[in-house]
Design an enzyme around this catalytic site. Structure first.
Site, mmCIF file in Angstrom:
data_model
loop_
_atom_site.group_PDB
_atom_site.id
_atom_site.type_symbol
_atom_site.label_atom_id
_atom_site.label_comp_id
_atom_site.label_asym_id
_atom_site.label_seq_id
_atom_site.Cartn_x
_atom_site.Cartn_y
_atom_site.Cartn_z
ATOM 1 N N ASN A 191 -11.213 -2.508 -4.930
ATOM 2 C CA ASN A 191 -10.356 -1.819 -5.630
ATOM 3 C C ASN A 191 -10.950 -1.297 -7.048
ATOM 4 O O ASN A 191 -10.748 -0.592 -7.930
ATOM 5 C CB ASN A 191 -8.914 -2.406 -5.898
ATOM 6 C CG ASN A 191 -8.063 -2.025 -4.781
ATOM 7 O OD1 ASN A 191 -6.891 -2.836 -4.630
ATOM 8 N ND2 ASN A 191 -8.207 -1.011 -4.136
ATOM 9 N N ASP A 205 0.761 -1.250 -0.091
ATOM 10 C CA ASP A 205 0.158 0.103 0.248
ATOM 11 C C ASP A 205 0.777 1.423 0.116
ATOM 12 O O ASP A 205 1.908 1.275 0.465
ATOM 13 C CB ASP A 205 -0.772 0.122 1.105
ATOM 14 C CG ASP A 205 -2.273 1.031 1.059
ATOM 15 O OD1 ASP A 205 -2.461 1.294 0.112
ATOM 16 O OD2 ASP A 205 -2.495 1.321 2.370
HETATM 17 C C1 IPE Z 1 -5.296 -2.595 0.007
HETATM 18 O O1 IPE Z 1 -5.168 -1.562 -0.211
HETATM 19 C C2 IPE Z 1 -5.567 -3.441 -1.283
HETATM 20 C C3 IPE Z 1 -3.903 -3.534 -1.950
HETATM 21 C C4 IPE Z 1 -2.946 -3.223 -1.551
HETATM 22 C C5 IPE Z 1 -4.321 -4.270 -3.120
HETATM 23 P P1 IPE Z 1 -6.235 -0.307 -0.250
HETATM 24 O O2 IPE Z 1 -5.466 0.892 -0.601
HETATM 25 O O3 IPE Z 1 -7.415 -0.613 -1.261
HETATM 26 O O4 IPE Z 1 -6.867 -0.466 1.038
HETATM 27 P P2 IPE Z 1 -7.866 0.613 1.865
HETATM 28 O O5 IPE Z 1 -8.892 1.306 0.926
HETATM 29 O O6 IPE Z 1 -6.974 1.835 2.321
HETATM 30 O O7 IPE Z 1 -8.374 -0.087 3.124
HETATM 31 C C1 IPE Z 2 -1.597 0.118 -3.431
HETATM 32 O O1 IPE Z 2 -1.385 1.743 -3.551
HETATM 33 C C2 IPE Z 2 -1.994 -0.494 -4.480
HETATM 34 C C3 IPE Z 2 -3.264 -0.851 -4.907
HETATM 35 C C4 IPE Z 2 -4.210 -0.737 -4.157
HETATM 36 C C5 IPE Z 2 -3.351 -1.311 -6.258
HETATM 37 P P1 IPE Z 2 -2.642 2.460 -3.325
HETATM 38 O O2 IPE Z 2 -2.978 2.811 -4.734
HETATM 39 O O3 IPE Z 2 -3.633 2.171 -2.414
HETATM 40 O O4 IPE Z 2 -1.868 3.942 -2.745
HETATM 41 P P2 IPE Z 2 -2.304 4.717 -1.667
HETATM 42 O O5 IPE Z 2 -3.156 4.083 -0.440
HETATM 43 O O6 IPE Z 2 -3.622 5.564 -2.312
HETATM 44 O O7 IPE Z 2 -1.457 5.671 -1.313
HETATM 45 MG MG MG Z 3 -4.153 2.321 -0.351
#
Ligand code: IPE
Ligand code: IPE
Ligand code: MG
Length: 246
Positions: free
Chosen positions: A67, A19
């Site tokens: 997502n 993340d």
């Molecule tokens: C969790 O990250 C999913 C992945 C890393 C693929 P998110 O960024 O989607 O999680 P939330 O929305 O902050 O819980």
């Molecule tokens: C994790 O990074 C990757 C996926 C969930 C695909 P994020 O896209 O959630 O990055 P932040 O949390 O918005 O910084």
């Molecule tokens: Mg995220």
């Protein structure tokens, strides 16, 4: 000699919630996809490190069922990256004896990505050095629903009695069937939550949270997580003195 106070061995199975890509890019005044691209370099480095350490199973949360609610252009950017990553990585996986496995619902992925994914899974099926689980369109609750539906069907058909349902019966119906549960869960990017990841399998995992965003999570940060894991005492409900006795 293994110190029973400490868990000096390496984890057999490491699971990672990757993340922080979007925020990493935003900090640099760049579009979110720039962060996802940089994150692919971390993916390569962490896989290579895990493999060289002899870790048996590495599970990477790449895309959750939730997502799908992101803006369409971010989803298509991520799917494009995934497609290119899979195409470019097959050779490395074969050279390093890495078997690819998917956790989730590949049927929801765009056709080209799904085809490349299935092809890579098939091409690496005889590899035995490490299993790389990519969690794609993965949700812990939907995985449990599928397992429950499958058991309910078997019960209706008379192939399974309700008393026969055990932890193993359930584990065998999850995407991770046949694999050990993760010993260590790492979440980068500063949040302290599971976000619907491996809800059943993580029940006794050691949890490691870091503020480091995924594109900056490289070998040294991975080592820090592994060292922290090794400093933990895994008691599984017992008391320390019992561990000495064994
Ligand atoms: C969790 O990250 C999913 C992945 C890393 C693929 P998110 O960024 O989607 O999680 P939330 O929305 O902050 O819980
Ligand atoms: C994790 O990074 C990757 C996926 C969930 C695909 P994020 O896209 O959630 O990055 P932040 O949390 O918005 O910084
Ligand atoms: Mg995220």
């Amino acid at each position: 000699m293994v110190d029973p106070e400490k868990n000096t061995s390496l984890p057999t199975h490491v699971a990672i919630i990757m993340d922080g890509n979007g925020r990493w890019a935003e900090e640099r005044k760049r579009p979110r996809l720039f962060g996802h691209k940089a994150g692919v370099d971390s993916v390569r480095e962490i896989i290579e490190t895990a493999r060289s350490l002899g870790i048996g199973y590495l599970t990477l949360y790449a895309f959750s069922t939730e997502n799908w609610n992101r803006p369409a252009h971010e989803i298509s950017g991520l799917m494009g990256l995934l497609q290119r990553y899979l195409q470019s990585e097959l050779k490395t996986m074969l050279e390093n004896n890495i078997r690819l496995h998917c956790l989730g619902e590949p049927e929801r992925l765009p056709t080209d990505v799904r085809k490349t994914l299935m092809q890579t899974i098939n091409d690496t099926r005889a590899c035995s050095g490490m299993t790389l689980n990519l969690a794609l369109s993965y949700g812990g609750r939907s995985e449990l629903i599928r397992a429950m539906q499958s058991m309910a069907k078997e019960c209706c058909l008379g192939d399974l009695a309700s008393e026969e349902i055990t932890e193993t019966t359930i584990s065998d119906r999850l995407f991770t069937a046949g694999q050990p549960d993760p010993d260590l869960l790492i979440r980068t990017g500063g949040e302290r939550r599971l976000s619907n990841f491996l809800l059943w399998q993580l029940s006794y995992a050691e949890l490691y949270f870091t503020d480091v965003k995924w594109p900056d999570f490289r070998k040294d940060e991975f080592f820090k997580a592994l060292e922290t894991y090794q400093s933990r005492q895994r008691r599984y409900g017992r008391i320390a003195v019992q561990l000495h006795a064994e």
